[in-house]
Design an enzyme around this catalytic site. Structure first.
Site, PDB file in Angstrom:
ATOM      1  CG  ASP A 182     -38.637 -15.118 -80.721  1.00 36.32           C
ATOM      2  OD1 ASP A 182     -37.837 -15.325 -80.036  1.00 36.32           O
ATOM      3  OD2 ASP A 182     -39.280 -14.139 -80.748  1.00 36.32           O
ATOM      4  CD  GLU A 236     -36.143  -7.994 -77.885  1.00 37.93           C
ATOM      5  OE1 GLU A 236     -35.519  -9.281 -77.162  1.00 37.93           O
ATOM      6  OE2 GLU A 236     -36.893  -8.132 -78.641  1.00 37.93           O
TER       7      GLU A 236
END
Length: 109
Positions: free
Chosen positions: A67, A86
């Site tokens: 991110d 994830e």
């Protein structure tokens, strides 16, 4: 990505580009393990078989995006809906590759 490999695939805008690349070589990979419904749909749209982690066992490679990334390559993975999946897939993989494009780079504070 090596021939015959089952590839772990993360989720997000950057990973979408990776999935498109996998689609161009789909006949060379065995399958993929996906961390999100979004990635699963995109993989299947490219004709790539998606299997669950229990069927795959230990993965050689997991590819995901960050991110944010600072100039020292410290990464932030967000708290999105797929974060738990994830992390599980990343832990089940021998190698983790994180893709970062310029839009994810942030300055050091």
């Amino acid at each position: 990505v090596e021939d015959g490999m089952v590839v772990g695939v993360g989720t997000g805008s950057t990973v979408a580009w990776f999935i498109d690349g996998l689609g161009r070589m789909r006949e060379r990979i065995k399958a993929a393990v996906s961390s999100s419904e979004q990635s699963t749909q995109r993989l299947r749209g490219h004709g790539i078989e998606v299997i669950d982690l229990n069927s795959a066992g230990t993965l050689s490679l997991y590819v995901d995006g960050a991110d944010e990334c600072d100039p020292h390559k410290r990464l932030i993975k967000g708290g999105g809906a797929a974060l738990t999946r994830e992390k599980i897939i990343a832990e089940a993989s021998q190698r983790f590759v994180c893709i970062v494009d310029p839009s994810k780079q942030v300055p050091v504070l």
